[in-house]
Design a protein around this motif. Structure first.
Motif, short mmCIF file in Angstrom:
data_model
loop_
_atom_site.label_atom_id
_atom_site.label_comp_id
_atom_site.label_asym_id
_atom_site.label_seq_id
_atom_site.Cartn_x
_atom_site.Cartn_y
_atom_site.Cartn_z
N PRO A 278 42.34 54.03 34.14
CA PRO A 278 43.71 53.58 34.36
C PRO A 278 43.80 52.28 35.13
O PRO A 278 44.71 51.49 34.92
N HIS A 279 42.83 52.07 36.00
CA HIS A 279 42.81 50.85 36.78
C HIS A 279 42.77 49.63 35.88
O HIS A 279 43.53 48.67 36.02
N GLU B 206 52.69 36.70 38.35
CA GLU B 206 53.70 37.70 38.00
C GLU B 206 54.61 37.98 39.19
O GLU B 206 55.83 38.07 39.06
N SER C 109 43.87 38.80 41.22
CA SER C 109 44.03 38.15 39.92
C SER C 109 45.13 37.09 39.97
O SER C 109 46.22 37.32 40.49
N TYR D 18 46.40 51.50 40.25
CA TYR D 18 46.24 52.94 40.12
C TYR D 18 45.34 53.38 41.24
O TYR D 18 44.14 53.30 41.13
N LEU E 77 40.58 38.03 31.59
CA LEU E 77 41.97 37.71 31.86
C LEU E 77 42.29 38.04 33.32
O LEU E 77 43.04 37.34 34.00
N HIS E 78 41.69 39.10 33.81
CA HIS E 78 41.93 39.53 35.18
C HIS E 78 41.12 38.70 36.17
O HIS E 78 41.64 38.18 37.14
N HIS E 79 39.82 38.56 35.89
CA HIS E 79 38.94 37.92 36.88
C HIS E 79 38.83 36.41 36.69
O HIS E 79 38.37 35.72 37.60
N ARG F 297 51.94 40.83 31.39
CA ARG F 297 53.33 40.49 31.72
C ARG F 297 53.45 39.04 32.14
O ARG F 297 54.38 38.33 31.75
N ALA F 298 52.48 38.59 32.98
CA ALA F 298 52.52 37.21 33.44
C ALA F 298 52.14 36.26 32.31
O ALA F 298 52.71 35.17 32.17
N LEU G 60 47.85 45.40 31.74
CA LEU G 60 49.27 45.33 31.40
C LEU G 60 50.01 44.38 32.35
O LEU G 60 50.86 43.59 31.93
N ASN G 61 49.66 44.46 33.62
CA ASN G 61 50.29 43.60 34.60
C ASN G 61 49.97 42.13 34.31
O ASN G 61 50.85 41.27 34.34
N ASN G 62 48.71 41.86 34.00
CA ASN G 62 48.32 40.49 33.68
C ASN G 62 49.03 40.00 32.43
O ASN G 62 49.44 38.85 32.33
N LYS H 16 51.55 48.51 39.66
CA LYS H 16 51.51 47.46 38.65
C LYS H 16 51.47 48.06 37.25
O LYS H 16 50.79 49.06 37.08
N PRO H 17 52.13 47.53 36.27
CA PRO H 17 53.02 46.37 36.34
C PRO H 17 54.26 46.72 37.17
O PRO H 17 54.80 47.82 37.03
N LEU I 37 46.86 35.86 37.53
CA LEU I 37 48.03 36.23 36.74
C LEU I 37 48.90 37.22 37.50
O LEU I 37 50.13 37.18 37.40
N PHE J 248 46.21 49.40 33.68
CA PHE J 248 47.42 48.90 34.32
C PHE J 248 47.27 47.47 34.82
O PHE J 248 48.22 46.70 34.80
N ASN J 249 46.06 47.12 35.23
CA ASN J 249 45.84 45.72 35.60
C ASN J 249 46.02 44.83 34.37
O ASN J 249 46.63 43.76 34.44
#
Lengths: 247, 347
Positions: free
Chosen positions: B170-171, A15, A9, A80, B232-234, B181-182, B177-179, A98-99, A11, B174-175
């Motif tokens: 969860p995958h 990050e 990704s 995860y 947002l991820h892909h 953040r950026a 949430l990580n995205n 992540k995060p 983003l 959390f992805n």
């Protein structure tokens, strides 16, 4: 520290760049979203550290490591995936969830920095020990070994030898015997000939692991390694071994 | 219990009994070789009788019997065994006398009354032994039952958790949430919007509708939020083509059916294809029939991939059977590097 980022990704890559900007010696030399691109980038740029997403489009981070000639230190990143990380018999590396927590990242980089310094130190203390040519691996180089779902990061100097088993090669180290999907000849080409000796058609042994050599029938030798493995050396190879050891 | 250990305990127990008896006898008469031999024979007979009782009880499954049958057996078996044991000792005495090896004192008590007294004594000993043994067995059973109960409870809890986890993915979480953040640095306004969408998705998953049916429009809101987060991820790797027949307005369907199809298409199709591709969502209506068609790039692997939880498709089919109406159906077709899942149900 020369760092390469592999994340699917954009983003997530952004990050990581943001987090790494706070670390003065972090030098991001390149990034990739997919396996092929990552492989080319890493072989061309020879980074010291790889930040690697376990999940890549159509592949896993482990498959990338399998294909690399130049193996940098690796820190895995994952959203995860405790299963993939549990696959490590010996967790010789780090992983980040992540995060990513900036402090965890900093700690992981600190460890990587120490490892790199130790490696550099080892390389200058014993010149020539790190291989004779490009892509040729010496005793202090780390290798990534994978047998199905199980993975190991191993210092090449800790591998006592390799034995051909059909289309596979069995590695001997620390009581483990993983089967690798390689041929012995392909492996031999990648290894430092000063360190690994082709004792017979089906054996490649680490000369630093040799414990004793006994004369054997047909003017050959029987070599005993420190881990207990015994390998017979044919007459032709025995001559080479003599020359190698007399030097 | 280990047979060797049981034998040791039996040996100690009956030896102790023999020694104790001999000690008591020694108080009022001198011990003779004959007395010792007879007492050892009594000890051996008791050992044999108790072992026989145990074997009998185990073979007859006494401990599993109803209380009345069990009590009857616990009451009658020891006296029966006591008679057998006394007969053995009696035969031993007769044999010893006949061979001239045993010599009883002239004033030694004998007769039927004495024999009955000995038998009663033996019966009481065997009763005590049998009760102790049965008590031990019950204790062990109770403990094993407790352990089995704990294990079953733990297994049930693990399964519950697994189902919950599979729903939340969860995958994805959390992805996302990580995205985010950026994205907060890159485009705060869009980050705020995406955060709302993530909240909606999570709330929806956690509330996990127990309703049999939800309006299609409601389900579409959920799916659009989810798809936006996956995009947002892909990013360019996930292109979505919506094709919604206006006639589907007002249709209803079992909750999370469309969501499940889209999730699978992204997880097993887009995410595994280098360069990504087009996710196509087609909704059609013919009379009372609603047709949902979701397709993605990829190849269909029968039995599912290794990383799959395996909950997706069977779960979907189960839901369709229960709430899809007459003739509800799910078909999978793969052609030209695309996988197409078609669901038909009563609108």
């Amino acid at each position: 520290m020369r760092i390469y980022i592999v994340e699917d990704s954009r983003l997530a890559r952004q990050e990581l760049r943001t987090l790494l900007a706070a670390i003065p010696d972090a030098d991001i030399v390149g990034e990739a979203a997919e396996l092929a691109q990552a492989r080319e980038g890493i072989e061309a740029l020879l980074p010291e550290l790889l930040l690697l997403d376990v999940e890549l489009p159509g592949a896993t981070g482990f498959e990338l490591l399998d294909q690399l000639h130049h193996l940098p230190l690796v820190i895995f990143t994952t959203a995860y995936d405790q299963h993939a990380l549990a696959a490590f018999e010996r967790n010789a590396l780090d992983y980040l969830l992540k995060p990513i927590d900036p402090q965890r990242l900093e700690a992981a980089l600190l460890r990587a920095r120490e490892r790199l310094q130790a490696q550099r130190h080892g390389a200058t203390a014993a010149p020539g020990a790190t291989g004779t040519g490009p892509g040729c691996k010496g005793a202090d180089d780390m290798v990534f070994l994978r047998d199905g779902e199980r993975c190991w990061f191993v210092r090449l100097g800790d591998v006592a030898g390799f034995e051909a088993c059909g289309n596979y090669v069995q590695a001997w180290f620390e009581g483990q015997h993983p089967l690798l999907q390689r041929t012995l000849s392909a492996l031999e080409e990648r290894l430092d000939p000063q360190l690994f000796f082709r004792a017979s058609r089906s054996h490649l042994i680490n000369l630093r692991w040799v414990q004793s050599i006994q004369p054997w029938h047909n003017e050959g030798y029987r070599v005993t390694l420190r881990d207990g493995h015994e390998v017979e050396v044919s007459r032709r190879q025995a001559k080479q071994l003599r020359e190698r050891l007399e030097l | 219990m280990h047979p060797g250990r049981r034998a040791l305990i039996q040996l100690l127990l009956w030896s102790f009994y023999v020694l104790l008896s001999l000690g008591m006898i020694a108080n009022y008469q001198a011990l003779s070789g004959t007395l010792v031999a007879v007492m050892v024979a009594v000890g051996a007979a008791l050992w044999a009788a108790s072992e026989a009782l145990r074997a009998w009880a185990l073979r007859g499954g006494w401990l599993d019997l109803p209380p009345r049958a069990l009590l009857l057996r616990l009451a009658l078996a020891p006296p029966l065994m006591a008679v057998v044991a006394q007969l053995l000792v009696y035969s031993f005495n007769r044999l010893g006398l006949a061979l001239g090896l045993l010599h009883f004192a002239a004033n030694a008590p004998y007769g039927l009354g004495v024999l009955l007294g000995y038998t009663a004594n033996t019966a009481i000993l065997l009763w005590l032994w049998l009760l102790a043994w049965a008590g031990g067995q019950w204790l062990q059973r109770w403990r094993q039952g407790e352990i089995a109960k704990w294990q079953a409870e733990a297994a049930a809890r693990a399964l519950e958790l697994q189902v919950l986890r599979a729903q939340i993915n969860p995958h994805f979480l959390f992805n996302a949430l990580n995205n985010l953040r950026a994205l907060i640095n890159e485009d705060p306004a869009r980050a705020r919007e995406m955060l709302s969408r993530l909240s909606n998705t999570l709330r929806h998953t956690l509330q996990h509708s127990a309703k049999e049916r939800v309006p299609l429009a409601e389900e579409l809101v959920v799916v659009r939020d989810y798809v936006a987060l996956e995009q947002l991820h892909h990013e360019d790797r996930l292109q979505v083509r919506w094709d919604i027949d206006p006639a589907t307005e007002g249709a209803s369907l079992p909750p999370m059916i469309l969501q499940l199809l889209v999730e699978n298409a992204i997880k097993h199709g887009i995410a595994r294809t280098v360069g990504g591709g087009v996710l196509e969502i087609v909704l059609r209506r013919q009379g009372a029939r609603l047709q949902i068609e979701v397709s993605n790039p990829g190849v269909w692997v029968e039995g599912g991939a290794q990383s799959s939880t395996g909950l997706g498709l069977p779960h979907l089919r189960e839901r369709l059977k229960r709430a899809g109406g007459e003739g509800a159906d799910c078909r999978i077709a793969a052609a030209d590097g695309r996988v197409r899942v078609t669901v038909e149900l009563t609108a």
